[in-house]
Design a protein around this motif. Sequence first.
Motif, PDB file in Angstrom:
ATOM      1  N   UNK A  33       0.818  -1.214   0.000  1.00 46.01           N
ATOM      2  CA  UNK A  33       0.000   0.000   0.000  1.00 46.01           C
ATOM      3  C   UNK A  33       0.847   1.258   0.000  1.00 46.01           C
ATOM      4  N   UNK A  34       1.924   1.257   0.774  1.00 44.67           N
ATOM      5  CA  UNK A  34       2.814   2.417   0.814  1.00 44.67           C
ATOM      6  C   UNK A  34       3.479   2.626  -0.545  1.00 44.67           C
ATOM      7  N   UNK A  35       3.917   1.546  -1.174  1.00 42.32           N
ATOM      8  CA  UNK A  35       4.536   1.647  -2.499  1.00 42.32           C
ATOM      9  C   UNK A  35       3.523   2.140  -3.527  1.00 42.32           C
ATOM     10  N   UNK A  36       2.296   1.629  -3.453  1.00 41.06           N
ATOM     11  CA  UNK A  36       1.262   2.027  -4.408  1.00 41.06           C
ATOM     12  C   UNK A  36       0.940   3.511  -4.270  1.00 41.06           C
ATOM     13  N   UNK A  37       0.743   3.976  -3.043  1.00 43.58           N
ATOM     14  CA  UNK A  37       0.439   5.397  -2.821  1.00 43.58           C
ATOM     15  C   UNK A  37       1.580   6.283  -3.284  1.00 43.58           C
ATOM     16  N   UNK A  38       2.811   5.899  -2.992  1.00 43.12           N
ATOM     17  CA  UNK A  38       3.969   6.695  -3.414  1.00 43.12           C
ATOM     18  C   UNK A  38       4.075   6.727  -4.932  1.00 43.12           C
ATOM     19  N   UNK A  39       3.862   5.597  -5.583  1.00 42.29           N
ATOM     20  CA  UNK A  39       3.934   5.542  -7.039  1.00 42.29           C
ATOM     21  C   UNK A  39       2.876   6.397  -7.699  1.00 42.29           C
ATOM     22  N   UNK A  40       1.663   6.347  -7.181  1.00 40.52           N
ATOM     23  CA  UNK A  40       0.585   7.140  -7.764  1.00 40.52           C
ATOM     24  C   UNK A  40       0.843   8.631  -7.576  1.00 40.52           C
ATOM     25  N   UNK A  69      -3.926   1.818 -10.755  1.00 34.71           N
ATOM     26  CA  UNK A  69      -3.322   0.494 -10.654  1.00 34.71           C
ATOM     27  C   UNK A  69      -4.081  -0.539 -11.471  1.00 34.71           C
ATOM     28  N   UNK A  70      -5.160  -0.129 -12.127  1.00 37.61           N
ATOM     29  CA  UNK A  70      -5.977  -1.068 -12.895  1.00 37.61           C
ATOM     30  C   UNK A  70      -5.812  -0.840 -14.387  1.00 37.61           C
ATOM     31  N   UNK A  71      -5.949  -1.920 -15.121  1.00 37.39           N
ATOM     32  CA  UNK A  71      -5.888  -1.885 -16.574  1.00 37.39           C
ATOM     33  C   UNK A  71      -7.197  -2.407 -17.147  1.00 37.39           C
ATOM     34  N   UNK A  72      -7.405  -2.143 -18.417  1.00 41.74           N
ATOM     35  CA  UNK A  72      -8.551  -2.755 -19.089  1.00 41.74           C
ATOM     36  C   UNK A  72      -8.270  -4.248 -19.205  1.00 41.74           C
ATOM     37  N   UNK A  73      -9.291  -5.073 -19.453  1.00 44.06           N
ATOM     38  CA  UNK A  73      -9.039  -6.516 -19.588  1.00 44.06           C
ATOM     39  C   UNK A  73      -7.992  -6.845 -20.658  1.00 44.06           C
ATOM     40  N   UNK A  91       0.185   5.140 -15.790  1.00 45.39           N
ATOM     41  CA  UNK A  91      -0.264   6.481 -16.138  1.00 45.39           C
ATOM     42  C   UNK A  91      -0.681   6.448 -17.599  1.00 45.39           C
ATOM     43  N   UNK A  92      -1.790   7.111 -17.907  1.00 41.59           N
ATOM     44  CA  UNK A  92      -2.254   7.138 -19.288  1.00 41.59           C
ATOM     45  C   UNK A  92      -3.720   7.491 -19.362  1.00 41.59           C
ATOM     46  N   UNK A  93      -4.289   7.234 -20.526  1.00 42.42           N
ATOM     47  CA  UNK A  93      -5.697   7.513 -20.766  1.00 42.42           C
ATOM     48  C   UNK A  93      -6.472   6.213 -20.722  1.00 42.42           C
ATOM     49  N   UNK A  94      -7.342   6.059 -19.772  1.00 43.95           N
ATOM     50  CA  UNK A  94      -8.189   4.898 -19.573  1.00 43.95           C
ATOM     51  C   UNK A  94      -8.349   3.956 -20.744  1.00 43.95           C
TER      52      UNK A  94
END
Length: 159
Positions: A33-40, A69-73, A91-94
């Motif tokens: 969780x700490x890594x995820x928050x820092x990365x975002x 942290x999520x991608x399309x299928x 990072x990018x456009x959905x």
Amino acid sequence: MKATFRVEGFKELDEAIGDLKAAGDLTKASTRGAFRRAGMEALQPVAEDYAENVDVLSGELRSTIGVGTRLTPRQARLARREGKSFVEVYVGAGADPAAHLEEFGSINNAPNPALRNAWDRGWRGVLERLTELLWAHINKAVARARRRAERDAARMGLR
């Protein structure tokens, strides 16, 4: 496309995290969780730069740009081929197909690599922010774990 970087200081961070895990101050979930928050948080300026410089006729593409942290299928299926890391932040456009056409072009349109340009301008800052933010978020996670341990000890009557 893959990018490879040589970063210094993460070995010390990894050792510090290992020591904290051994001491019982951190769990795998709180570390992730700490890594995820820092990365975002570290990638947010790249997303903002991308949103400012993407050249589209409608504002719909601009509204889908972000960090997550999520991608399309389909993206997730392609990412599985690469293997899973401890933490992955994107990072990018959905899921907007216009993003791909805008970035790489098509037979009728020239490419406008706004995301690539945003990354090229900001990757050094991302790595600098990431090292600072990781330490800060790990310290916060340790403080939360210690408060939780003290609270649990008080409930059991050990304090």
